[in-house]
Design a protein around this motif. Structure first.
Motif, short mmCIF file in Angstrom:
data_model
loop_
_atom_site.label_atom_id
_atom_site.label_comp_id
_atom_site.label_asym_id
_atom_site.label_seq_id
_atom_site.Cartn_x
_atom_site.Cartn_y
_atom_site.Cartn_z
N TRP A 1 0.87 -1.17 0.00
CA TRP A 1 0.00 0.00 0.00
C TRP A 1 0.91 1.23 0.00
CZ3 TRP A 1 -5.33 -0.20 -0.08
CH2 TRP A 1 -5.90 -1.46 0.14
N ILE A 2 0.74 2.08 -0.99
CA ILE A 2 1.60 3.26 -1.10
C ILE A 2 0.76 4.51 -0.84
CG2 ILE A 2 3.20 4.56 -2.55
CD1 ILE A 2 4.26 1.76 -2.34
N MET B 1 -10.68 5.19 4.77
CA MET B 1 -10.18 6.37 4.07
C MET B 1 -8.73 6.17 3.61
SD MET B 1 -10.52 10.20 5.26
CE MET B 1 -9.20 11.35 5.25
N ILE B 2 -7.91 5.57 4.50
CA ILE B 2 -6.51 5.31 4.13
C ILE B 2 -6.48 4.39 2.90
CG2 ILE B 2 -4.42 4.05 4.88
CD1 ILE B 2 -4.93 5.20 7.70
N GLU B 3 -7.31 3.35 2.93
CA GLU B 3 -7.33 2.41 1.79
C GLU B 3 -7.75 3.13 0.51
OE1 GLU B 3 -9.59 -0.98 3.29
OE2 GLU B 3 -7.76 -1.82 4.16
N LYS B 4 -8.74 4.01 0.64
CA LYS B 4 -9.23 4.72 -0.55
C LYS B 4 -8.14 5.63 -1.12
CE LYS B 4 -12.93 7.68 -2.33
NZ LYS B 4 -12.02 8.10 -3.36
N VAL B 5 -7.47 6.36 -0.25
CA VAL B 5 -6.43 7.28 -0.73
C VAL B 5 -5.32 6.49 -1.44
CG1 VAL B 5 -4.62 8.89 0.02
CG2 VAL B 5 -6.91 9.05 1.01
N CYS B 6 -4.92 5.36 -0.85
CA CYS B 6 -3.85 4.56 -1.47
C CYS B 6 -4.31 3.95 -2.80
CB CYS B 6 -3.39 3.45 -0.53
SG CYS B 6 -2.56 4.05 0.95
N LEU B 7 -5.54 3.44 -2.84
CA LEU B 7 -6.01 2.82 -4.08
C LEU B 7 -6.21 3.86 -5.19
CD1 LEU B 7 -8.48 0.03 -2.91
CD2 LEU B 7 -6.18 -0.23 -3.87
N CYS C 1 -1.63 -3.04 7.54
CA CYS C 1 -1.33 -4.32 8.19
C CYS C 1 0.19 -4.44 8.29
CB CYS C 1 -1.92 -5.47 7.37
SG CYS C 1 -1.67 -7.09 8.11
N LYS C 2 0.87 -4.17 7.17
CA LYS C 2 2.31 -3.92 7.21
C LYS C 2 2.47 -2.42 7.40
CE LYS C 2 3.04 -7.20 3.40
NZ LYS C 2 3.81 -8.33 3.90
N ARG C 3 3.66 -1.98 7.73
CA ARG C 3 3.84 -0.53 7.88
C ARG C 3 3.57 0.15 6.54
NH1 ARG C 3 7.70 3.58 8.06
NH2 ARG C 3 7.64 4.84 9.96
N LEU C 4 2.73 1.19 6.57
CA LEU C 4 2.38 1.90 5.34
C LEU C 4 3.63 2.49 4.71
CD1 LEU C 4 -0.76 4.13 6.00
CD2 LEU C 4 -0.59 2.23 4.38
N ILE C 5 3.69 2.42 3.39
CA ILE C 5 4.81 3.05 2.69
C ILE C 5 4.37 4.46 2.30
CG2 ILE C 5 6.36 2.91 0.71
CD1 ILE C 5 6.59 0.39 2.34
N TYR C 6 5.15 5.44 2.71
CA TYR C 6 4.89 6.82 2.29
C TYR C 6 5.83 7.12 1.14
CZ TYR C 6 2.25 7.98 6.57
OH TYR C 6 1.33 8.05 7.56
#
Ligand code: NA7
Length: 499
Positions: A209-210, A263-269, A293-298
């Motif tokens: 997830w980016i 919201m996080i999932e939506k922004v990344c997708l 679930c893993k550390r989010l990649i920024y």
């Protein structure tokens, strides 16, 4: 009747001269305490010393990734590069007079509690044995590289090394480079190498997830303004959007069906959909597990990097490493000159392999046989006057570990107060208090996003998330004041056998 014997001149041993150990040194120095900082390497900086890979960037905004008492005007951009951060710690250690108190090239091999004298005996790699009344273990989290279990690693004919052991003479310019691993490290290396390598293959076992984040450089005028007006720095540190994001993030991990994680999932997708043009590549990069679930990649540039013509994303499994390159399970070979193993760290080691023996010879390795744990991440039953910074079960995630360490230090200082005043000889948590904490923590951890079904360094050997499972606010509140009834304070008035 208690006789108050002032143990003025408590001796402190700090283990590790990274961000947290330096913090302890600065604070003890300011308080006029007698401390020695033991550092096994020949340079300070911890993770910022070990990691020197191209592209190394801290994904916490630079102005928020400093000690609260030592703002820094010199950051080149919104996110800081690794070598800038190392320089910051070197300058800060020098400014606060910590340097002469650091013993470089001196590893603490063992810490053994001496009940008769209520102090620790430290065995050093120099062969010396030294005493300390208090031990501050600040030995880091992501420190011991984890090499992948892939057949043939030692048969590769080119340059091969772990990301935290970067080889400056490795073939990169105009070379065929492969990177195994898709955590923050692998992603950052890809973004930095695609312009230098002839070809670049990113081997991904799991897509990521980016999270898209802003990136901009500070101008010389802006830096000058920061130098003149600390308020401008504070405004960034205390920026309400930054803290709202941290709040949202910790809400997201504890409420996995809630609106924040959605919201996080939506922004990344949306980022994936809007940034990656080729539908096949887009599907390769689409994660199949929950965000965070893993550390989010920024990253502001990873999707650009993998769309460069000389970059390949490889999702096929690796069969083995051969002298010429990486052989995939479907039989294809990626011929390579250089192979970087960005495969993460053994995140469950903490102070180990140092041997730590508490009361009655109880071994920390035994206490941690199931999983490393500590009461509120700081103290351990049967290990008196032993305090950890960034120890097991503390908060980890997309926020500044400096803030975490400072809050932990505030908690430790309150536990040290009765020792400093000479009222007591030792302080340690009650076993039942720790057991109750750990039971609550494990129950909560199972329900966090970290435990929602993915592999990551957040999980312990039994598959349970090993970190703080509650909100950031709950952590701040817990650190604000120790529950003293949960601690055993051994008074000097009690009979103490003298050897
Ligand atoms: P991470 O985040 O632990 O990432 C390690 C990566 O290596 C991850 O993508 C793993 O895939 C991959 N990996 C590990 N073993 C293998 C094997 N055998 N084959 C293929 N791929 C493998 O480490 P980082 O150094 O990137 O980041 C650590 C932290 O540092 C980061 O969270 C920030 O806090 C800073 P997997 O996902 O397990 O499928």
């Amino acid at each position: 009747m208690s006789t108050h014997h002032n143990r003025a001149g408590l001796r402190y041993a700090i283990i590790g001269a990274g961000m947290a150990g330096l913090l302890a040194g600065i604070k003890l120095g300011e308080a006029g305490e007698d401390f020695t900082l033991y550092e096994k390497a020949d340079r300070l900086g911890g993770t910022w010393r070990d990691n020197r890979y191209p592209g190394l960037t801290c994904d916490v905004p630079a102005h928020a990734y400093t000690y609260s008492f030592e703002p820094y005007a010199e950051w080149e951009a919104y996110y800081a590069k690794g070598d800038e951060i190392r320089t910051y710690f070197e300058l800060t250690a020098a400014k606060y007079g910590v340097m002469p108190r650091i013993r470089f090239g001196c590893e603490v091999i063992s810490c053994i509690w001496r009940d008769d004298q209520a102090c620790w005996a430290l065995g050093l790699s120099t062969g010396e044995m030294v005493e300390a009344d208090v031990v501050i273990a600040a030995s880091g989290v992501l420190h011991h590289p984890r090499l992948p279990e892939i057949e043939g690693l030692d048969r590769f004919a080119g340059d091969i090394f772990h990301s935290a052991r970067w080889q400056d003479d490795a073939g990169i310019e105009g070379a065929r480079v492969g990177v195994i691993g898709n955590g923050s490290t692998g992603v950052q290396i890809i973004t930095a190498l695609h312009e230098r390598a002839e070809s670049l293959v990113h081997f991904q076992r799991s897509p990521q997830w980016i999270m898209p984040v802003p990136y901009f450089r500070y101008s010389e005028e802006e830096r000058d303004a920061f130098r003149r007006d600390r308020g401008l720095i504070d405004a960034i540190r205390h920026d309400k959007d930054y803290w709202a994001n941290i709040h949202r993030f910790t809400q997201a991990i504890t409420d996995i069906d809630g609106p924040e994680i959605a919201m996080i999932e939506k922004v990344c997708l949306d980022n994936l959909e809007n940034s990656v043009r080729d539908p096949l590549l887009r599907e390769k990069l689409r994660p199949d597990y929950r965000a965070a679930c893993k550390r989010l990649i920024y990253s502001w540039c990873y999707y650009d990097a993998v769309q460069q013509p000389n970059v390949t994303v490889e999702r096929e499994g690796i069969a083995r490493i051969e002298p010429e390159g990486v052989r995939l399970k479907d039989g294809r070979l990626h011929a390579l000159d250089t192979l970087v193993l960005a495969t993460g760290f053994q995140a469950d080691r903490f102070i180990r392999p140092t041997e730590v023996l508490g009361r009655n010879g109880v071994s920390l390795d035994d206490v941690w046989s199931m999983r490393p744990t500590a009461y509120y991440a700081v103290t351990i039953p049967h290990f008196p006057n032993f305090f950890m910074l960034n120890g097991p079960t503390g908060p980890v995630g997309n926020f500044s570990l400096i803030d975490i360490a400072e809050r932990q230090w505030g908690y430790i200082e309150q536990l040290l107060a009765p020792l400093r005043e000479g009222e007591v000889r030792s302080v340690e948590p009650k076993a039942e208090a720790h057991a109750a904490y750990e039971e609550r923590r494990v129950a909560a951890a199972r329900t966090t996003i970290f435990g929602s079904g993915c592999s990551s360094w957040y999980l312990d050997a039994t598959g349970i998330p090993s970190s703080w499972p509650w909100s950031y606010e709950a952590f701040a509140e817990a650190m604000a004041q120790p529950v003293m009834q949960d601690y055993i304070l051994t008074s000097v008035a009690e009979p103490v056998a003298l050897s």
